[in-house]
Design an enzyme around this catalytic site. Structure first.
Site, PDB file in Angstrom:
ATOM      1  N   THR A 133      -3.808   7.774  -5.059  1.00  0.00           N
ATOM      2  CA  THR A 133      -4.785   8.065  -5.065  1.00  0.00           C
ATOM      3  C   THR A 133      -4.995   9.358  -6.322  1.00  0.00           C
ATOM      4  O   THR A 133      -5.788   8.979  -7.755  1.00  0.00           O
ATOM      5  CB  THR A 133      -6.061   7.956  -4.151  1.00  0.00           C
ATOM      6  OG1 THR A 133      -5.836   7.066  -3.257  1.00  0.00           O
ATOM      7  CG2 THR A 133      -6.646   8.024  -5.159  1.00  0.00           C
ATOM      8  N   ALA A 176       0.892  -1.104  -0.336  1.00  0.00           N
ATOM      9  CA  ALA A 176      -0.068  -0.265  -0.038  1.00  0.00           C
ATOM     10  C   ALA A 176       1.013   1.255   0.020  1.00  0.00           C
ATOM     11  O   ALA A 176       0.425   2.376  -0.075  1.00  0.00           O
ATOM     12  CB  ALA A 176      -0.888   0.210   1.489  1.00  0.00           C
ATOM     13  N   HIS A 208      -6.526  15.886   2.827  1.00  0.00           N
ATOM     14  CA  HIS A 208      -5.623  14.566   3.628  1.00  0.00           C
ATOM     15  C   HIS A 208      -5.985  15.096   5.264  1.00  0.00           C
ATOM     16  O   HIS A 208      -5.398  16.625   5.375  1.00  0.00           O
ATOM     17  CB  HIS A 208      -4.743  14.155   3.534  1.00  0.00           C
ATOM     18  CG  HIS A 208      -5.101  13.023   2.595  1.00  0.00           C
ATOM     19  ND1 HIS A 208      -5.130  12.918   0.787  1.00  0.00           N
ATOM     20  CD2 HIS A 208      -5.497  11.612   2.249  1.00  0.00           C
ATOM     21  CE1 HIS A 208      -5.864  12.316   0.371  1.00  0.00           C
ATOM     22  NE2 HIS A 208      -5.663  10.835   1.762  1.00  0.00           N
ATOM     23  N   LYS A 223       0.225  14.406   6.856  1.00  0.00           N
ATOM     24  CA  LYS A 223       0.357  13.238   5.041  1.00  0.00           C
ATOM     25  C   LYS A 223       1.453  14.431   5.122  1.00  0.00           C
ATOM     26  O   LYS A 223       1.224  15.323   4.668  1.00  0.00           O
ATOM     27  CB  LYS A 223      -1.050  13.655   4.618  1.00  0.00           C
ATOM     28  CG  LYS A 223      -0.463  12.206   3.167  1.00  0.00           C
ATOM     29  CD  LYS A 223      -1.677  12.390   2.503  1.00  0.00           C
ATOM     30  CE  LYS A 223      -1.749  11.266   0.936  1.00  0.00           C
ATOM     31  NZ  LYS A 223      -1.168   9.953   1.072  1.00  0.00           N
TER      32      LYS A 223
END
Length: 240
Positions: free
Chosen positions: A146, A79, A135, A139
């Site tokens: 994405t 991921a 976000h 982050k």
């Protein structure tokens, strides 16, 4: 299922909790600072976790990429989104010897969003497109992996596209091939992705909002459960 965790930040801590609730076992973690106390055994190499059935990665390229260069044979669910091209190239090379899974976003809802986008873009060729993601303030990368994936979908379906990340010095009107890309960082926003189609006198907006990080952890666990049942190969949500 016996799981090795690559990285033990906020996401893999959720993976551990949710996996154990599903009666899976965490056999250990691979971390950069093994001197720190962890609730599981620590390893330096994937091959050391001989009991593991699968590895789940939520880490960073600095930790992950060297591990992917090592000699091991274990299904992996990846991921990490930074250095996406390098990671995918390495996973595809490994896929001849083991099943591997990659997604820039472990939410199945985001996968559905990309499918909706694939249907919408050909229908709205004359519409301007703007992409926005938001976000939390911790982050570090922008735009999100994405959002890059959403742009890739649009790029594959339009004859020409130009990503535009900053317009504050622009003194010319927008061109139709421009795809505006915007990143917001603040507070505790889990993750929001918005695709705006702007036409003459009308707009269409498609939005995905994550309400808990558990959706990403559960998505990774679900992918791992399916991956260990599959033959060697490179998998995404499209073919798993």
């Amino acid at each position: 299922m016996k799981i090795l965790l690559i990285g033990y930040g906020a996401m893999n801590q959720r993976v551990a909790r949710l996996a154990e609730e599903k009666n899976h076992e965490i056999v250990g973690v691979i971390v950069r600072n093994s001197e720190k106390h962890y609730p599981y055994p620590t390893f330096e190499h994937i091959s050391e976790a001989t009991e593991a059935d699968v590895a789940i990665d939520f880490s960073n390229p600095e930790l992950l990429l060297p591990l992917l260069e090592e000699d091991f044979n274990l299904p992996v669910v990846i991921a990490t989104t930074g250095e996406k091209e390098q990671i995918i190239d390495k996973l595809k090379a490994l896929s001849t010897d083991m099943p591997v899974f990659f997604s820039a976003n472990m939410s199945y809802g985001v996968h559905a969003l990309t499918k909706i986008l694939e249907a919408a873009v050909p229908l709205l060729q004359d519409f301007d497109i703007e992409l926005t993601e938001a976000h939390h303030n911790k982050k570090v990368d922008a735009p999100s992996g994405t959002l890059v994936k959403l742009y890739d979908v649009i790029e594959s379906l339009r004859e020409t596209t130009t990503p535009v990340y900053d317009r504050h010095e622009t003194t010319e009107k927008r061109t139709q091939d421009e795809i505006g890309i915007h990143s917001i960082r603040g507070g505790t926003i889990v993750g929001e992705h918005d695709v705006l189609f702007a036409g003459t006198d009308e707009t269409i907006e498609i939005t995905h909002r994550a309400q808990s990080k558990d959706i990403f952890a559960n998505g990774a666990i679900s992918a791992a459960e399916k991956l260990v049942q599959n033959k060697n190969g490179y998998y995404t949500f499209d073919n798993l």
